[in-house]
Scaffold this motif. Structure first.
Motif, PDB file in Angstrom:
ATOM      1  N   VAL A   1       4.144  10.463  -3.116  1.00 61.47           N
ATOM      2  CA  VAL A   1       3.849   9.315  -2.379  1.00 61.47           C
ATOM      3  C   VAL A   1       2.340   9.144  -2.535  1.00 61.47           C
ATOM      4  O   VAL A   1       1.853   7.935  -2.866  1.00 61.47           O
ATOM      5  CB  VAL A   1       4.012   9.807  -0.785  1.00 61.47           C
ATOM      6  N   TYR A   2       1.316   9.898  -2.770  1.00 60.40           N
ATOM      7  CA  TYR A   2       0.111   9.825  -3.050  1.00 60.40           C
ATOM      8  C   TYR A   2      -0.131   8.995  -4.309  1.00 60.40           C
ATOM      9  O   TYR A   2      -1.002   7.944  -4.519  1.00 60.40           O
ATOM     10  CB  TYR A   2      -0.725  11.275  -3.157  1.00 60.40           C
ATOM     11  N   SER A   3       0.150   9.539  -5.495  1.00 57.80           N
ATOM     12  CA  SER A   3      -0.016   8.664  -6.877  1.00 57.80           C
ATOM     13  C   SER A   3       0.561   7.318  -6.824  1.00 57.80           C
ATOM     14  O   SER A   3      -0.011   6.303  -7.281  1.00 57.80           O
ATOM     15  CB  SER A   3       0.533   9.293  -8.020  1.00 57.80           C
ATOM     16  N   ASP A   4       1.800   7.076  -6.083  1.00 53.86           N
ATOM     17  CA  ASP A   4       2.143   5.570  -6.227  1.00 53.86           C
ATOM     18  C   ASP A   4       1.302   4.891  -4.905  1.00 53.86           C
ATOM     19  O   ASP A   4       1.166   3.433  -5.292  1.00 53.86           O
ATOM     20  CB  ASP A   4       3.737   5.592  -5.572  1.00 53.86           C
ATOM     21  N   LEU A   5       0.994   5.485  -3.910  1.00 53.62           N
ATOM     22  CA  LEU A   5       0.229   4.453  -3.006  1.00 53.62           C
ATOM     23  C   LEU A   5      -1.236   4.385  -3.285  1.00 53.62           C
ATOM     24  O   LEU A   5      -2.150   3.496  -3.012  1.00 53.62           O
ATOM     25  CB  LEU A   5       0.359   5.038  -1.563  1.00 53.62           C
ATOM     26  N   HIS A   6      -1.787   5.295  -3.920  1.00 51.34           N
ATOM     27  CA  HIS A   6      -3.173   5.284  -4.279  1.00 51.34           C
ATOM     28  C   HIS A   6      -3.558   4.013  -5.223  1.00 51.34           C
ATOM     29  O   HIS A   6      -4.750   3.506  -5.246  1.00 51.34           O
ATOM     30  CB  HIS A   6      -3.522   6.807  -5.061  1.00 51.34           C
ATOM     31  N   ARG A   7      -2.831   3.811  -6.071  1.00 51.42           N
ATOM     32  CA  ARG A   7      -2.952   2.456  -7.000  1.00 51.42           C
ATOM     33  C   ARG A   7      -3.006   1.388  -5.830  1.00 51.42           C
ATOM     34  O   ARG A   7      -3.984   0.363  -6.034  1.00 51.42           O
ATOM     35  CB  ARG A   7      -1.850   2.059  -7.857  1.00 51.42           C
ATOM     36  N   GLU A   8      -2.357   1.301  -4.867  1.00 52.11           N
ATOM     37  CA  GLU A   8      -2.378  -0.115  -4.008  1.00 52.11           C
ATOM     38  C   GLU A   8      -3.471   0.254  -2.858  1.00 52.11           C
ATOM     39  O   GLU A   8      -4.389  -0.579  -2.479  1.00 52.11           O
ATOM     40  CB  GLU A   8      -1.063  -0.019  -3.121  1.00 52.11           C
ATOM     41  N   ILE A   9      -3.714   1.696  -2.376  1.00 44.00           N
ATOM     42  CA  ILE A   9      -4.913   2.017  -1.606  1.00 44.00           C
ATOM     43  C   ILE A   9      -5.856   2.800  -2.078  1.00 44.00           C
ATOM     44  O   ILE A   9      -5.649   3.973  -2.062  1.00 44.00           O
ATOM     45  CB  ILE A   9      -4.326   2.516  -0.220  1.00 44.00           C
TER      46      ILE A   9
END
Length: 138
Positions: A42-50
């Motif tokens: 969750v973190y690695s995928d969302l960190h790109r966006e946020i």
């Protein structure tokens, strides 16, 4: 599967979870990615966006969603905590080859453990491990 942001927002409000962009995005991610993701995924995928998102925020948000009954924690391996948007009782199958986790319907409530009749059972989980059809055919 595209999640309905209005429905997700209402779910958060109905459970008295303070609404924030990051919380909504974490819930949206778990709703759209039915892969039983880990905190790291969750973190690695969302960190790109946020870019301001921290792993601690993801962890705390998932715990708050779990406490509110909006996600379910599944632990198939001792070192692998995953999150499931489907909170109704069902089983899980983990492919030992590709690592994918599949949901399957099962009447878990019909299981009775006679040796535990004096125990208060708080949670029931059914896990199978093996090889999925995709891996068998490849």
């Amino acid at each position: 599967m595209k999640a309905n942001l209005n429905e997700l927002t209402e779910k958060l409000k109905s459970k008295n979870i303070r609404l924030s962009h990051q919380r909504l995005k974490v819930l949206e991610y778990v709703a759209e990615h039915r892969t039983h993701p880990t905190v790291d995924q969750v973190y690695s995928d969302l960190h790109r966006e946020i870019p301001t998102l921290s792993k601690t925020t993801v962890y705390n948000t998932l715990n708050a969603l779990m406490d509110a009954g909006l996600v379910k924690v599944i632990t198939i391996e001792d070192n692998e905590t995953r999150y499931d948007i489907v909170t109704e009782n069902h089983g899980h199958f983990k492919c030992q080859n590709c690592g994918r986790i599949y949901d399957f319907k099962i009447d878990i409530d019909s299981f009775e453990a006679q040796d535990l009749k004096d125990f208060k059972i708080l949670d029931k989980d059914v896990y199978f491990k093996g090889i999925c059809p995709h891996c068998i055919n490849n």
